[in-house]
Motif scaffolding. Structure first.
Motif, PDB file in Angstrom:
ATOM      1  N   PHE A 421       0.836  -1.214   0.000  1.00 26.64           N
ATOM      2  CA  PHE A 421       0.000   0.000   0.000  1.00 26.64           C
ATOM      3  C   PHE A 421       0.866   1.257   0.000  1.00 26.64           C
ATOM      4  O   PHE A 421       0.599   2.221  -0.731  1.00 26.64           O
ATOM      5  CB  PHE A 421      -0.928  -0.013   1.207  1.00 26.64           C
ATOM      6  N   ILE A 422       1.932   1.263   0.815  1.00 28.57           N
ATOM      7  CA  ILE A 422       2.832   2.417   0.873  1.00 28.57           C
ATOM      8  C   ILE A 422       3.490   2.641  -0.489  1.00 28.57           C
ATOM      9  O   ILE A 422       3.613   3.778  -0.956  1.00 28.57           O
ATOM     10  CB  ILE A 422       3.891   2.214   1.974  1.00 28.57           C
ATOM     11  N   ALA A 423       3.915   1.559  -1.130  1.00 21.33           N
ATOM     12  CA  ALA A 423       4.525   1.680  -2.457  1.00 21.33           C
ATOM     13  C   ALA A 423       3.545   2.288  -3.457  1.00 21.33           C
ATOM     14  O   ALA A 423       3.928   3.112  -4.304  1.00 21.33           O
ATOM     15  CB  ALA A 423       5.010   0.317  -2.933  1.00 21.33           C
ATOM     16  N   LEU A 424       2.291   1.893  -3.375  1.00 23.06           N
ATOM     17  CA  LEU A 424       1.275   2.441  -4.289  1.00 23.06           C
ATOM     18  C   LEU A 424       1.068   3.942  -4.085  1.00 23.06           C
ATOM     19  O   LEU A 424       0.757   4.668  -5.030  1.00 23.06           O
ATOM     20  CB  LEU A 424      -0.053   1.704  -4.102  1.00 23.06           C
ATOM     21  N   LEU A 425       1.224   4.400  -2.832  1.00 23.62           N
ATOM     22  CA  LEU A 425       1.025   5.825  -2.547  1.00 23.62           C
ATOM     23  C   LEU A 425       1.985   6.705  -3.344  1.00 23.62           C
ATOM     24  O   LEU A 425       1.653   7.839  -3.696  1.00 23.62           O
ATOM     25  CB  LEU A 425       1.207   6.096  -1.052  1.00 23.62           C
ATOM     26  N   SER A 426       3.174   6.174  -3.640  1.00 25.97           N
ATOM     27  CA  SER A 426       4.157   6.977  -4.359  1.00 25.97           C
ATOM     28  C   SER A 426       3.707   7.301  -5.778  1.00 25.97           C
ATOM     29  O   SER A 426       4.161   8.282  -6.376  1.00 25.97           O
ATOM     30  CB  SER A 426       5.505   6.235  -4.405  1.00 25.97           C
ATOM     31  N   ILE A 427       2.825   6.484  -6.334  1.00 23.69           N
ATOM     32  CA  ILE A 427       2.367   6.698  -7.711  1.00 23.69           C
ATOM     33  C   ILE A 427       1.575   7.990  -7.830  1.00 23.69           C
ATOM     34  O   ILE A 427       1.542   8.618  -8.900  1.00 23.69           O
ATOM     35  CB  ILE A 427       1.529   5.488  -8.182  1.00 23.69           C
ATOM     36  N   ILE A 428       0.935   8.419  -6.741  1.00 24.67           N
ATOM     37  CA  ILE A 428       0.148   9.659  -6.766  1.00 24.67           C
ATOM     38  C   ILE A 428       1.010  10.829  -7.214  1.00 24.67           C
ATOM     39  O   ILE A 428       0.619  11.631  -8.071  1.00 24.67           O
ATOM     40  CB  ILE A 428      -0.455   9.933  -5.375  1.00 24.67           C
ATOM     41  N   ASP A 429       2.217  10.934  -6.633  1.00 22.74           N
ATOM     42  CA  ASP A 429       3.115  12.018  -7.018  1.00 22.74           C
ATOM     43  C   ASP A 429       3.676  11.796  -8.416  1.00 22.74           C
ATOM     44  O   ASP A 429       3.909  12.754  -9.166  1.00 22.74           O
ATOM     45  CB  ASP A 429       4.254  12.109  -5.995  1.00 22.74           C
ATOM     46  N   SER A 430       3.887  10.537  -8.793  1.00 27.64           N
ATOM     47  CA  SER A 430       4.410  10.251 -10.131  1.00 27.64           C
ATOM     48  C   SER A 430       3.429  10.687 -11.225  1.00 27.64           C
ATOM     49  O   SER A 430       3.828  11.220 -12.263  1.00 27.64           O
ATOM     50  CB  SER A 430       4.701   8.752 -10.271  1.00 27.64           C
ATOM     51  N   VAL A 431       2.147  10.463 -10.997  1.00 33.00           N
ATOM     52  CA  VAL A 431       1.117  10.837 -11.968  1.00 33.00           C
ATOM     53  C   VAL A 431       1.091  12.338 -12.196  1.00 33.00           C
ATOM     54  O   VAL A 431       0.810  12.822 -13.307  1.00 33.00           O
ATOM     55  CB  VAL A 431      -0.262  10.330 -11.500  1.00 33.00           C
ATOM     56  N   SER A 432       1.407  13.109 -11.149  1.00 29.86           N
ATOM     57  CA  SER A 432       1.340  14.571 -11.260  1.00 29.86           C
ATOM     58  C   SER A 432       2.531  15.164 -12.005  1.00 29.86           C
ATOM     59  O   SER A 432       2.530  16.353 -12.318  1.00 29.86           O
ATOM     60  CB  SER A 432       1.266  15.190  -9.854  1.00 29.86           C
ATOM     61  N   LEU A 433       3.546  14.347 -12.295  1.00 30.30           N
ATOM     62  CA  LEU A 433       4.684  14.857 -13.062  1.00 30.30           C
ATOM     63  C   LEU A 433       4.269  15.207 -14.480  1.00 30.30           C
ATOM     64  O   LEU A 433       3.435  14.514 -15.071  1.00 30.30           O
ATOM     65  CB  LEU A 433       5.799  13.807 -13.111  1.00 30.30           C
ATOM     66  N   PRO A 434       4.859  16.228 -15.062  1.00 31.71           N
ATOM     67  CA  PRO A 434       4.587  16.494 -16.484  1.00 31.71           C
ATOM     68  C   PRO A 434       5.151  15.380 -17.351  1.00 31.71           C
ATOM     69  O   PRO A 434       6.109  14.698 -16.972  1.00 31.71           O
ATOM     70  CB  PRO A 434       5.308  17.824 -16.732  1.00 31.71           C
ATOM     71  N   ALA A 435       4.572  15.187 -18.523  1.00 31.67           N
ATOM     72  CA  ALA A 435       4.986  14.087 -19.398  1.00 31.67           C
ATOM     73  C   ALA A 435       6.439  14.209 -19.832  1.00 31.67           C
ATOM     74  O   ALA A 435       7.102  13.202 -20.095  1.00 31.67           O
ATOM     75  CB  ALA A 435       4.081  14.033 -20.623  1.00 31.67           C
TER      76      ALA A 435
END
Length: 453
Positions: A421-435
């Motif tokens: 679950f903690i590892a999945l939380l990091s994806i939230i910030d990754s998604v917000s990165l510009p392409a």
């Protein structure tokens, strides 16, 4: 040497404790003292390299590390050993950040991806090899050799330091004594709290007090840095989106990844019933995955870009923890080895991407401060990963009304679900990165832009 020495003594603690005539649990102070000293003195490394020259400081750090290793090996009591470990931590604190600063300060952007791929592998392999190597040395030779092997390695490093590094200095500035003391108290108390908690989780009062006091001093430190004329290091790099991502979202995934070398050996031995040697052998599959994907990391980053890799790989890391959560005493060794091997590949890929994108958009003038701040945060997440892993295991034990002294496989399964679950939380910030995040260091993106023009 520096990263290896943070973990290599863990499996040799019983042998060292026997010679010192103390309980093995008391030897955890040797691990804590080293990690706290490293974190405490990292902030001074950048200033010292600019003031006295990178070659001089790097050479001094290696010499301190060699001498302190000899003192560790010759210690006859716990106080002597602890003092030697503190001195060793001071050498390590100056060695790794200054070494990386030498590489990235004048590195052309088009070389950054390949350089960071090379620089990342010691950080990946050392925490996994350390416990296995330490246990083997203690069993087949004697525990002082854990530290004496640093002497020839350090001397070789010292020779190449003198041959390859220049005496270049940065722009000198007045030493920020107040900032050093505030950050020292903050980082020291915070890391001490984490280490006490991870080694003695049954007594929560002391680690909570230390951790909260550390956070208070760190808040005061930030306020001082923002107002001081010549702070120990600047936080201006946080204004850059890619660097800020590696500090916040990157720290979340680093915590999950740092828990693996702590949790997996415990699960293999206490939960699944493997011997120490069998557990160490299985853990090497994780290290094998780290290494085998390394030649492909540069191509993958150039081919797919940072954002896509961070999102997909973050999900794969979470899936790796989930796969471990599904393992039981009936799971064959080959299946465990496969899970660990693939997890090692994902671990290597993710940390290489984080280390590369963190400096992708940093101007050369800010490299020193970004490197110092990043090194402190990475050191803290190493300790935090162990603490969070211990917390997750305590939660699993509480949830299932288990035995904290001898956790069952079911409790480790709950722990692995928490880490997933903690590892999945990091994806939230990754998604917000510009392409196009970090595209300035990616060859594919530069070629595409040149074609469009």
């Amino acid at each position: 040497m520096e990263i290896l020495d943070a973990t290599i003594i863990t499996t040799a603690l019983p042998a060292i404790a026997k010679d010192f005539n103390v309980a093995a649990a008391h030897l955890s102070v040797g691990v804590s003292a080293y990690l706290v000293a490293v974190t405490l003195f990292i902030p001074i490394s950048g200033w010292a390299a600019d003031r006295y020259g990178a070659r001089r400081i790097f050479s001094l750090a290696i010499i301190i590390f060699i001498l302190s290793s000899i003192l560790c090996a010759s210690s006859t009591s716990l106080p002597q050993f602890t003092a030697a470990r503190v001195l060793q931590g001071i050498g390590g604190a100056m060695m790794v950040p200054v070494g990386r600063l030498v590489v990235i300060r004048h590195l052309p952007k088009d070389k950054l991806v390949k350089a960071m791929a090379i620089l990342t592998w010691p950080a990946l392999g050392a925490p996994l090899i350390g416990p296995v190597l330490g246990g083997w040395i203690a069993e087949n030779w004697s525990w002082p050799w854990i530290f004496l092997i640093n002497v020839p390695l350090g001397l070789i490093a010292l020779v190449f330091t003198r041959l390859l590094l220049t005496s270049e200095k940065g722009e000198p500035q007045k030493f920020d004594i107040k900032g050093f003391l505030l950050s020292g108290f903050g980082f020291g108390l915070f890391m001490t709290g984490l280490e006490i908690f991870s080694s003695r989780p049954e007594n929560l009062t002391l680690p909570i007090v230390f951790t909260l006091l550390g956070l208070l001093f760190l808040i005061i430190t930030v306020r001082h840095i923002q107002t001081a004329e010549n702070p120990l290091f600047s936080l201006n790099a946080l204004k850059i989106r890619t660097f800020r991502f590696t500090i916040f979202g990157g720290s979340v995934i680093r915590v999950a990844l740092s828990s693996a070398p702590f949790l997996i050996p415990l699960m293999l031995q206490l939960g699944l019933g493997y011997s120490a040697v069998e557990a160490g052998t299985l853990l090497l599959w994780l290290f094998g995955g780290n290494l085998i994907v390394k030649p492909a990391t540069t191509w993958l980053m150039n081919q797919f870009g940072f954002k896509h890799i961070l999102i997909v790989n973050g999900a794969l890391i979470a899936a790796g923890f989930a796969a471990l959560a599904l393992c039981s005493t009936t799971t064959p060794a080959w299946a465990l080895a496969t899970i660990l091997f693939i997890s090692g590949m994902n671990r290597s890929m993710h940390l290489t991407v984080l280390n590369t994108i963190s400096f992708a958009d940093i101007p050369q003038a800010q490299m020193r401060d970004a490197n110092t701040f990043g090194a402190v945060v990475m050191q803290m997440t190493r300790g935090l990963g162990i603490t969070v892993g211990a917390l997750a295991l305590a939660f699993g034990t509480w949830l299932l009304n288990g035995n904290t002294a001898n956790p069952s496989v079911a409790e480790f399964q709950v722990t692995m679900w928490v880490m997933a679950f903690i590892a999945l939380l990091s994806i939230i910030d990754s998604v917000s990165l510009p392409a196009d995040a970090g595209e300035t260091v990616l060859k594919k993106r530069r070629r595409a832009n040149a074609t469009d023009m």
